[in-house]
Design an enzyme around this catalytic site. Structure first.
Site, PDB file in Angstrom:
ATOM      1  N   ASN A 144      47.188 -24.153 -54.241  1.00  0.00           N
ATOM      2  CA  ASN A 144      46.542 -24.598 -55.485  1.00  0.00           C
ATOM      3  C   ASN A 144      47.123 -25.907 -56.023  1.00  0.00           C
ATOM      4  O   ASN A 144      46.401 -26.767 -56.522  1.00  0.00           O
ATOM      5  CB  ASN A 144      46.595 -23.491 -56.556  1.00  0.00           C
ATOM      6  CG  ASN A 144      47.999 -23.043 -56.877  1.00  0.00           C
ATOM      7  OD1 ASN A 144      48.911 -23.127 -56.044  1.00  0.00           O
ATOM      8  ND2 ASN A 144      48.197 -22.552 -58.083  1.00  0.00           N
ATOM      9  N   GLU A 240      58.124 -17.050 -57.015  1.00  0.00           N
ATOM     10  CA  GLU A 240      57.189 -17.309 -58.125  1.00  0.00           C
ATOM     11  C   GLU A 240      55.843 -16.767 -57.676  1.00  0.00           C
ATOM     12  O   GLU A 240      55.193 -17.346 -56.818  1.00  0.00           O
ATOM     13  CB  GLU A 240      57.143 -18.813 -58.430  1.00  0.00           C
ATOM     14  CG  GLU A 240      56.542 -19.118 -59.790  1.00  0.00           C
ATOM     15  CD  GLU A 240      55.040 -19.247 -59.758  1.00  0.00           C
ATOM     16  OE1 GLU A 240      54.360 -18.236 -60.084  1.00  0.00           O
ATOM     17  OE2 GLU A 240      54.551 -20.318 -59.421  1.00  0.00           O
ATOM     18  N   CYS A 274      48.406 -19.969 -61.303  1.00  0.00           N
ATOM     19  CA  CYS A 274      49.017 -18.641 -61.428  1.00  0.00           C
ATOM     20  C   CYS A 274      49.195 -18.239 -62.888  1.00  0.00           C
ATOM     21  O   CYS A 274      49.101 -17.057 -63.228  1.00  0.00           O
ATOM     22  CB  CYS A 274      50.348 -18.600 -60.696  1.00  0.00           C
ATOM     23  SG  CYS A 274      51.521 -19.863 -61.214  1.00  0.00           S
ATOM     24  N   GLU A 448      62.371 -21.360 -62.084  1.00  0.00           N
ATOM     25  CA  GLU A 448      62.160 -22.732 -61.627  1.00  0.00           C
ATOM     26  C   GLU A 448      62.189 -23.663 -62.836  1.00  0.00           C
ATOM     27  O   GLU A 448      61.877 -23.263 -63.952  1.00  0.00           O
ATOM     28  CB  GLU A 448      60.831 -22.853 -60.870  1.00  0.00           C
ATOM     29  CG  GLU A 448      60.836 -22.046 -59.570  1.00  0.00           C
ATOM     30  CD  GLU A 448      59.707 -22.403 -58.632  1.00  0.00           C
ATOM     31  OE1 GLU A 448      59.988 -22.926 -57.547  1.00  0.00           O
ATOM     32  OE2 GLU A 448      58.539 -22.143 -58.988  1.00  0.00           O
TER      33      GLU A 448
END
Length: 467
Positions: A144, A240, A274, A448
């Site tokens: 993505n 993630e 996401c 992150e």
């Protein structure tokens, strides 16, 4: 398209075979990517291990190299941007934002100042906590945001003194391969290796004995496999994973004021984010007006090829995801939901789907309970705020969420009750390199971005000097 090669030890490497890369706007293969062999992966891992010996030692050299890498990416933006659109589908303007954002992540981490950590300094001794690099890192990225999410890993890993082997999604390998080419003469050989291939290659990477950490962004199902593969070797992992973000609109919100922002939070990158809004909970008194406003936004959005002027929403990136979104929307309508806008695919070639607003739907419908990851938003009526929170939190997902209200203090109090890593108030999808990004529950392990993301690529060593 020009030939694409992998980067192994600072040199171009062709695959023994290739696989086709599809332009989602046409549904046709437009380029070939190299298929990395097991022997080539061994070579990439060896190159990363060899480069690590020197790369880890000089922080100033790393900072300068990262800034040079950022400049090289900016200089190559005119080449990277259309390539990203061709393989991912997003409009050119959004692809350009991703390219420049990748450079911004490098610059942020190159300039990140971290305090010295002294935990004892007295007559007995001096104790200092030192952050050491972990070693070679295996980085696996999704389709993505193939470039930006790669640099969410590359930038902090390099800053900390690690080296990497990067594997992009087989749906979007080209821009990552091109980045490897762009940076071959900027970073020392072996510091950043880029390989391409299918799921089997990912499995070989996570089980490989060389990397000491695996950083993965992708689905929950694959994330569990990554964790299991890394466990026998006790590799560190950052995962993630997916999200099913809930947005709660409070009863004092102005539908005309919030509809556009909610639409953007749900349909950014054609819903393929996401942490996009995946479920919208609204009070009954605002339902009709808000659904109407969202439907108007959906009907007005220009869907088309990312290279066409004025395109706002491109295609869904790949056929499996296109079929999944189509199936979830059809399942919802068959179960009694109403498509206030959209509800079907767009006639013609490519993986285009109408931006869809669904109402007359409730928890239990698959598109509410699962992550659709596409241009469809279910709108669900709730009774009171406690009911909305209970339903928003009744999931294994826990990535992000948001609350919308005319009273920001009231909204913030509600947002604090959401079980997720990031809770926004009167906005959604606001991210920056300095802001930590993490999931709770099944939405991830580790952090992150920001110094917290940097620390995830380090291990602690205590140096104690007796006096």
């Amino acid at each position: 398209m020009t030939d694409f090669t992998m980067t192994i030890g600072g040199k171009a490497a062709a695959g023994a075979a290739t696989f086709g890369v599809v332009n989602p706007a046409t549904g046709e293969v437009f380029a070939q990517a190299p298929e990395c062999t097991a022997d080539q992966l061994d070579s990439a891992m060896s190159a990363a291990a060899d480069a690590y010996v020197t790369w880890r030692k000089d922080e100033d050299t790393r900072r300068k190299a990262m800034l040079a890498a950022a400049e090289a990416i900016v200089a190559a933006a005119s080449e990277l941007t259309p390539l990203l659109t061709a393989e991912q589908g997003k409009p050119l303007s959004q692809a350009a934002t991703e390219v420049y954002g990748s450079a911004a992540w490098l610059k942020y981490f190159a300039g990140l100042e971290l305090p010295r950590e002294i935990i004892q300094d007295d007559k007995r001794g001096l104790a200092e906590v030192v952050r050491r690099p972990i070693g070679p890192v295996a980085a696996i990225t999704p389709w993505n945001f193939p470039l930006l999410l790669a640099f969410w890993k590359i930038a902090p890993a390099l800053r900390a003194g690690n080296t990497l082997v990067l594997k992009p999604s087989p749906f979007t390998p080209l821009v990552s391969l091109k980045i490897g080419e762009v940076l071959r003469d900027v970073l020392p050989p072996g510091v950043l290796n880029v390989v391409s291939g299918g799921n089997e290659l990912g499995g070989l990477m996570t089980a490989h004995p060389v990397p000491r950490k695996v950083s993965f962004t992708g689905s929950i199902a694959t994330g569990k496999k990554v964790a299991a593969s890394a466990a026998p070797d006790l590799k560190r992992v950052t995962l993630e994973l997916g999200g099913n973000d809930a947005a709660i609109v409070l009863d004092d919100a102005d539908p005309a004021e919030v509809a556009g922002k909610i639409f953007d939070g749900a349909f950014a990158n054609n819903g393929q984010v996401c942490s996009a809004i995946k479920r919208l909970y609204v009070p009954e008194n605002l339902h009709d007006e808000l659904v109407e406003a969202l439907a108007a936004k959906a009907k007005a959005a220009k869907v088309g090829d990312g290279t066409a002027e004025g395109t706002e929403l491109g295609p869904i990136n790949n056929r499996p995801q296109y079929e999944r979104v189509s199936e979830l929307v059809a399942d919802a309508v068959a179960g009694g939901a109403r498509a206030a806008a959209g509800g079907k695919s767009v006639d013609g070639p490519g993986y285009f789907f109408e931006p869809t607003i669904l109402d007359n739907i409730d928890d239990g419908a698959r598109i509410v309970d699962e992550e659709q990851f596409g241009p469809a938003l279910p709108v669900i009526v709730y009774r009171d705020v406690d009911d909305a929170l209970r339903r928003a939190n009744a999931t294994n997902f826990g990535l992000s969420g948001s609350v919308w209200s005319a009273d920001t203090d009231r909204a913030a109090a509600v947002a604090a009750e959401l079980e997720c890593g990031t809770a926004w108030v009167n906005t959604h999808l606001v991210l920056s390199p300095s802001q930590p990004f993490a999931g709770t529950k099944w939405s991830g392990i580790g952090v992150e971005n920001g110094p917290w993301g940097y620390y995830g690529f380090t291990e602690i060593q205590v140096i104690y000097r007796a006096k």
